[in-house]
Write a protein that holds these residues in place. Structure first.
Motif, PDB file in Angstrom:
ATOM      1  N   PRO A   1       0.831  -1.200   0.000  1.00 24.42           N
ATOM      2  CA  PRO A   1       0.000   0.000   0.000  1.00 24.42           C
ATOM      3  C   PRO A   1       0.864   1.247   0.000  1.00 24.42           C
ATOM      4  CG  PRO A   1       0.084  -0.971   2.193  1.00 24.42           C
ATOM      5  CD  PRO A   1       0.755  -1.943   1.278  1.00 24.42           C
ATOM      6  N   ALA A   2       0.377   2.283  -0.662  1.00 26.66           N
ATOM      7  CA  ALA A   2       1.098   3.549  -0.662  1.00 26.66           C
ATOM      8  C   ALA A   2       0.996   4.194   0.711  1.00 26.66           C
ATOM      9  CB  ALA A   2       0.516   4.476  -1.727  1.00 26.66           C
ATOM     10  N   LEU A   3       1.989   5.018   1.046  1.00 25.93           N
ATOM     11  CA  LEU A   3       1.964   5.748   2.297  1.00 25.93           C
ATOM     12  C   LEU A   3       0.847   6.777   2.252  1.00 25.93           C
ATOM     13  CD1 LEU A   3       5.778   6.366   2.738  1.00 25.93           C
ATOM     14  CD2 LEU A   3       4.388   4.687   3.914  1.00 25.93           C
ATOM     15  N   ILE A   4       0.067   6.872   3.297  1.00 21.36           N
ATOM     16  CA  ILE A   4      -1.024   7.835   3.363  1.00 21.36           C
ATOM     17  C   ILE A   4      -0.754   8.745   4.558  1.00 21.36           C
ATOM     18  CG2 ILE A   4      -3.499   8.185   3.564  1.00 21.36           C
ATOM     19  CD1 ILE A   4      -3.895   5.388   2.428  1.00 21.36           C
ATOM     20  N   LEU A   5      -0.141   9.888   4.289  1.00 22.95           N
ATOM     21  CA  LEU A   5       0.184  10.860   5.311  1.00 22.95           C
ATOM     22  C   LEU A   5      -0.315  12.226   4.854  1.00 22.95           C
ATOM     23  CD1 LEU A   5       3.785   9.603   6.049  1.00 22.95           C
ATOM     24  CD2 LEU A   5       1.796   9.305   7.517  1.00 22.95           C
ATOM     25  N   MET A   6      -0.157  13.233   5.691  1.00 23.34           N
ATOM     26  CA  MET A   6      -0.618  14.563   5.350  1.00 23.34           C
ATOM     27  C   MET A   6       0.384  15.228   4.410  1.00 23.34           C
ATOM     28  SD  MET A   6      -1.667  17.720   7.859  1.00 23.34           S
ATOM     29  CE  MET A   6      -2.986  16.746   8.569  1.00 23.34           C
ATOM     30  N   ALA A   7      -0.006  15.445   3.158  1.00 24.99           N
ATOM     31  CA  ALA A   7       0.869  16.039   2.160  1.00 24.99           C
ATOM     32  C   ALA A   7       0.454  17.473   1.893  1.00 24.99           C
ATOM     33  CB  ALA A   7       0.828  15.225   0.870  1.00 24.99           C
ATOM     34  N   VAL A   8       1.428  18.312   1.544  1.00 26.90           N
ATOM     35  CA  VAL A   8       1.199  19.706   1.193  1.00 26.90           C
ATOM     36  C   VAL A   8       1.549  19.875  -0.277  1.00 26.90           C
ATOM     37  CG1 VAL A   8       1.859  22.104   1.616  1.00 26.90           C
ATOM     38  CG2 VAL A   8       1.749  20.485   3.515  1.00 26.90           C
ATOM     39  N   ARG A   9       0.651  20.469  -1.043  1.00 31.58           N
ATOM     40  CA  ARG A   9       0.900  20.725  -2.458  1.00 31.58           C
ATOM     41  C   ARG A   9       1.149  22.209  -2.672  1.00 31.58           C
ATOM     42  NH1 ARG A   9      -3.036  19.359  -7.643  1.00 31.58           N
ATOM     43  NH2 ARG A   9      -1.422  19.548  -9.253  1.00 31.58           N
ATOM     44  N   ILE A  10       2.209  22.515  -3.412  1.00 34.15           N
ATOM     45  CA  ILE A  10       2.584  23.900  -3.702  1.00 34.15           C
ATOM     46  C   ILE A  10       2.575  24.071  -5.206  1.00 34.15           C
ATOM     47  CG2 ILE A  10       4.391  25.647  -3.476  1.00 34.15           C
ATOM     48  CD1 ILE A  10       5.333  24.051  -0.983  1.00 34.15           C
ATOM     49  N   GLN A  11       1.732  24.991  -5.700  1.00 34.47           N
ATOM     50  CA  GLN A  11       1.622  25.160  -7.132  1.00 34.47           C
ATOM     51  C   GLN A  11       1.450  26.628  -7.492  1.00 34.47           C
ATOM     52  OE1 GLN A  11      -1.809  22.992  -8.487  1.00 34.47           O
ATOM     53  NE2 GLN A  11      -3.165  23.876  -6.970  1.00 34.47           N
ATOM     54  N   SER A  12       1.745  26.935  -8.735  1.00 35.99           N
ATOM     55  CA  SER A  12       1.647  28.297  -9.222  1.00 35.99           C
ATOM     56  C   SER A  12       0.199  28.656  -9.527  1.00 35.99           C
ATOM     57  CB  SER A  12       2.508  28.451 -10.480  1.00 35.99           C
ATOM     58  OG  SER A  12       2.283  29.712 -11.085  1.00 35.99           O
ATOM     59  N   ASP A  13      -0.113  29.948  -9.389  1.00 37.86           N
ATOM     60  CA  ASP A  13      -1.432  30.438  -9.779  1.00 37.86           C
ATOM     61  C   ASP A  13      -1.572  30.504 -11.298  1.00 37.86           C
ATOM     62  OD1 ASP A  13      -2.181  30.764  -7.142  1.00 37.86           O
ATOM     63  OD2 ASP A  13      -1.422  32.813  -7.046  1.00 37.86           O
ATOM     64  N   ALA A  14      -0.429  30.519 -11.999  1.00 37.40           N
ATOM     65  CA  ALA A  14      -0.445  30.571 -13.461  1.00 37.40           C
ATOM     66  C   ALA A  14      -0.229  29.165 -14.006  1.00 37.40           C
ATOM     67  CB  ALA A  14       0.649  31.504 -13.971  1.00 37.40           C
ATOM     68  N   PRO A  15      -1.191  28.573 -14.689  1.00 31.72           N
ATOM     69  CA  PRO A  15      -1.065  27.183 -15.158  1.00 31.72           C
ATOM     70  C   PRO A  15       0.154  26.932 -16.034  1.00 31.72           C
ATOM     71  CG  PRO A  15      -3.325  27.970 -15.386  1.00 31.72           C
ATOM     72  CD  PRO A  15      -2.497  29.166 -15.028  1.00 31.72           C
ATOM     73  N   ALA A  16       0.623  27.956 -16.755  1.00 37.27           N
ATOM     74  CA  ALA A  16       1.755  27.756 -17.659  1.00 37.27           C
ATOM     75  C   ALA A  16       3.098  27.737 -16.934  1.00 37.27           C
ATOM     76  CB  ALA A  16       1.766  28.851 -18.729  1.00 37.27           C
ATOM     77  N   VAL A  17       3.123  28.127 -15.651  1.00 34.40           N
ATOM     78  CA  VAL A  17       4.363  28.173 -14.878  1.00 34.40           C
ATOM     79  C   VAL A  17       4.511  26.888 -14.082  1.00 34.40           C
ATOM     80  CG1 VAL A  17       5.660  29.387 -13.097  1.00 34.40           C
ATOM     81  CG2 VAL A  17       4.285  30.682 -14.743  1.00 34.40           C
ATOM     82  N   GLU A  18       5.571  26.146 -14.345  1.00 34.67           N
ATOM     83  CA  GLU A  18       5.808  24.882 -13.651  1.00 34.67           C
ATOM     84  C   GLU A  18       6.860  25.066 -12.562  1.00 34.67           C
ATOM     85  OE1 GLU A  18       6.885  21.901 -16.470  1.00 34.67           O
ATOM     86  OE2 GLU A  18       4.826  21.644 -17.175  1.00 34.67           O
ATOM     87  N   TYR A  19       6.562  24.555 -11.371  1.00 32.87           N
ATOM     88  CA  TYR A  19       7.529  24.526 -10.280  1.00 32.87           C
ATOM     89  C   TYR A  19       8.343  23.235 -10.403  1.00 32.87           C
ATOM     90  CZ  TYR A  19       5.085  28.353  -7.884  1.00 32.87           C
ATOM     91  OH  TYR A  19       4.535  29.554  -7.539  1.00 32.87           O
ATOM     92  N   ARG A  20       9.678  23.345 -10.308  1.00 29.70           N
ATOM     93  CA  ARG A  20      10.524  22.182 -10.566  1.00 29.70           C
ATOM     94  C   ARG A  20      11.702  22.112  -9.598  1.00 29.70           C
ATOM     95  NH1 ARG A  20      12.423  22.052 -16.557  1.00 29.70           N
ATOM     96  NH2 ARG A  20      12.873  19.904 -15.951  1.00 29.70           N
TER      97      ARG A  20
END
Length: 343
Positions: free
Chosen positions: A4-23
């Motif tokens: 089974p995959a780990l199920i923990l509290m994850a935080v997602r960080i993403q840009s407000d602009a769809p064309a900008v990718e965080y890497r």
């Protein structure tokens, strides 16, 4: 057997602009803070957490450099020192890029640029480097250097929290004329400030991992090959592995062909699994490793005999041991970043 995959509290960080990718996320911890830096297009960003990575504040743009090395383990790195936060990255026009630094003395609210760390302009243009630091504010940078024909491993030390950097030091050059040209190095420093550096060599037709150490960042010991096997390969896998230091000295994780191994200098390697892009960290429970495999990101927890799925589609995982001994994982996925604690 499907775990089974780990199920923990994850935080997602993403840009407000769809064309900008965080890497290419990179983590650091200290002074009650978890810091993360990453690249987005031609810019460097910083964000931080005061609750051990459960939440992160609004991103701050550190610099917009026009051209920044990003992808395949390139990208910015962050270090938390007693009196400052330092971010480093290779930036500039492709043929002229330098390893540069930015400092913040107000917990990441504002940033001041420093000069180039490589003392020959453009020598760090490959974009592959690593930074280590200790609790006293000492830092060491190592990078793939192109100041002469062939690729060599050069380094520089700072003893004032990244304000100034020493004259560049040749850490290693292969007698065959070049080390592996596109695999990132790794740097780790222990509590006494001793520096360990790992890189992929190109020697006698093999692309194996080597480690050296130094007490002062000026003179380095004879390089030691990691593991007893070898990888005969006339190409660069673009995969440099991970390095950490515990009470027994350096410990490393790296890829040979399609397999992931764990090793210490002078000892036989241990097979962990199959995949690429491995990271490791030492927490209070022991050694954590994570890598990209056929089923996505896999993590091997301390004492486990096999890996557990962490994320089905993520890539370029980074691990960080917090001061309390817990471990965080951060990775990129479809233009966003995820941070998750490991059990």
């Amino acid at each position: 057997m499907i775990l089974p995959a780990l199920i923990l509290m994850a935080v997602r960080i993403q840009s407000d602009a769809p064309a900008v990718e965080y890497r290419q996320p990179q983590l650091a911890a200290g002074n009650g803070m978890v810091a993360m830096t990453y690249g987005a297009g031609k810019s460097i960003y910083f964000t931080s957490s005061r609750d051990n990575g459960h939440t992160f504040g609004p991103p701050v743009m550190v610099a917009a450099e026009g051209v920044m090395s990003l992808g395949r383990h390139r990208g910015p790195r962050v270090s938390i020192l007693p009196n400052a936060i330092v971010i480093t990255s290779v930036a500039g026009k492709p043929a002229e890029a330098d390893l540069r630094s930015w400092r913040s003395t107000d917990n990441g609210k504002t940033w001041l640029p420093g000069g180039a760390i490589n003392d020959v302009p453009g020598a760090a243009r490959e974009g592959l480097f690593a930074i280590g630091s200790d609790q006293k504010g000492n830092m060491f940078a190592a990078w793939l250097d192109l100041r002469a024909k062939g690729t060599r491993l050069y380094g520089s030390r700072s003893v004032d929290g990244g304000v100034t950097w020493s004259k560049n030091v040749l850490v290693y050059e292969s007698p065959d004329g070049t080390i592996c040209q596109c695999c990132h190095p790794s740097v780790a420093m222990d509590r006494q400030g001793r520096i360990s550096v790992m890189w992929r060599n190109a020697l006698q037709g093999s692309r194996d991992m080597y480690v050296t150490s130094s007490a002062d960042g000026l003179k380095f010991e004879k390089a030691q090959k990691m593991g007893t096997g070898t990888w005969q390969l006339n190409a660069c896998p673009m995969d440099g592995g991970g390095l950490a230091v515990d009470e027994h000295g350096p410990v490393s994780a790296w890829r040979r062909d399609g397999q992931i191994f764990l090793a210490r200098p002078g000892e036989a390697e241990t097979l962990l699994g199959t995949g690429k892009d491995v990271a490791l960290a030492i927490g209070k429970k022991g050694l954590y490793t994570a890598w990209s495999g056929a089923g996505g990101i896999q993590v091997r927890l301390p004492g486990a005999k096999s890996a557990t799925p962490l994320h089905r589609e993520g890539a370029f995982v980074n691990l960080l041991a917090l001061p309390d001994g817990t471990v965080l994982a951060a990775w990129e996925h479809q233009g966003s970043l995820t941070v998750e604690p490991l059990p």
